[in-house]
Design a protein around this motif. Structure first.
Motif, short mmCIF file in Angstrom:
data_model
loop_
_atom_site.label_atom_id
_atom_site.label_comp_id
_atom_site.label_asym_id
_atom_site.label_seq_id
_atom_site.Cartn_x
_atom_site.Cartn_y
_atom_site.Cartn_z
N GLU A 90 1.04 -1.18 0.00
CA GLU A 90 0.02 0.09 0.00
C GLU A 90 0.82 1.25 0.25
N PRO A 91 0.56 2.32 -0.83
CA PRO A 91 1.27 3.50 -0.84
C PRO A 91 1.25 4.17 0.40
N GLN A 92 2.64 4.70 0.94
CA GLN A 92 2.45 5.40 2.20
C GLN A 92 1.63 6.43 2.38
N THR A 93 1.20 7.32 1.24
CA THR A 93 0.26 8.33 1.43
C THR A 93 -1.18 7.72 2.11
#
Length: 180
Positions: A90-93
């Motif tokens: 999952e993207p950090q954002t």
């Protein structure tokens, strides 16, 4: 879990009680939103003196108190047991948005019943206004939460939604504490 009561690693799943609390609080919150018209009329009567200050004759107040108790239980379990880690891919954002959203949920789940109780019991406008703003923020958070869960399922193709599935209520619970 260490002796200090803190989680040493992320659990692989939410406990059965955590899942039950999630869905019970959801149902109670939905009822509060759907049936809020009665509290508006009661609030006007409370302010003009035509309705006595009797909190336990008002279902909205009673359900708010129940939500507060369940939210406290949920926070205690979250601190004791933790939450499953978000998917590594999952993207950090997205992870940051998820963490901020969950923190905001807990803060508002605790603040709304308190502000509502202060407004009702003391007849004060300021906590009533805060309660109304919090209700709108909570609704926005719920929408963001649902969209995030759907995005996880449909776009990112993760199994994040399975972690809080009502089906987990009926699975064997491996937690050590029956209240967790």
């Amino acid at each position: 879990m260490s002796n200090a009561g803190k989680v040493t690693q992320s659990p692989s799943a939410y406990s059965r009680v955590q899942v039950v609390l999630h869905w019970v609080i959801f149902v109670l919150m939905a009822a509060q939103y759907l049936l809020h018209g009665g509290i508006e009329t009661a609030w006007e009567g409370r302010l003009d003196g035509s309705l006595p200050n009797e909190p336990f004759r008002n279902p909205h107040v009673i359900v708010g108190i129940i939500i507060l108790a369940l939210a406290i239980w949920r926070v205690v379990l979250r601190l004791r047991l933790g939450a499953p880690a978000l998917p590594e891919e999952e993207p950090q954002t997205f992870k940051l948005v998820a963490k901020v959203t969950h923190l905001a949920f807990y803060v508002i789940l605790l603040a709304m019943p308190i502000s509502g109780a202060l407004a009702w019991l003391l007849g004060w406008e300021a906590p009533a206004d805060a309660h109304e703003v919090a209700a709108k923020v909570m609704l926005a958070l719920i929408i963001l939460h649902v969209l995030g869960a759907l995005g996880q399922q449909i776009v990112l193709k993760t199994d994040v939604m399975k972690r809080m599935s009502p089906k987990n209520i009926f699975r064997p619970d491996t937690s050590k504490d029956a209240l967790s």
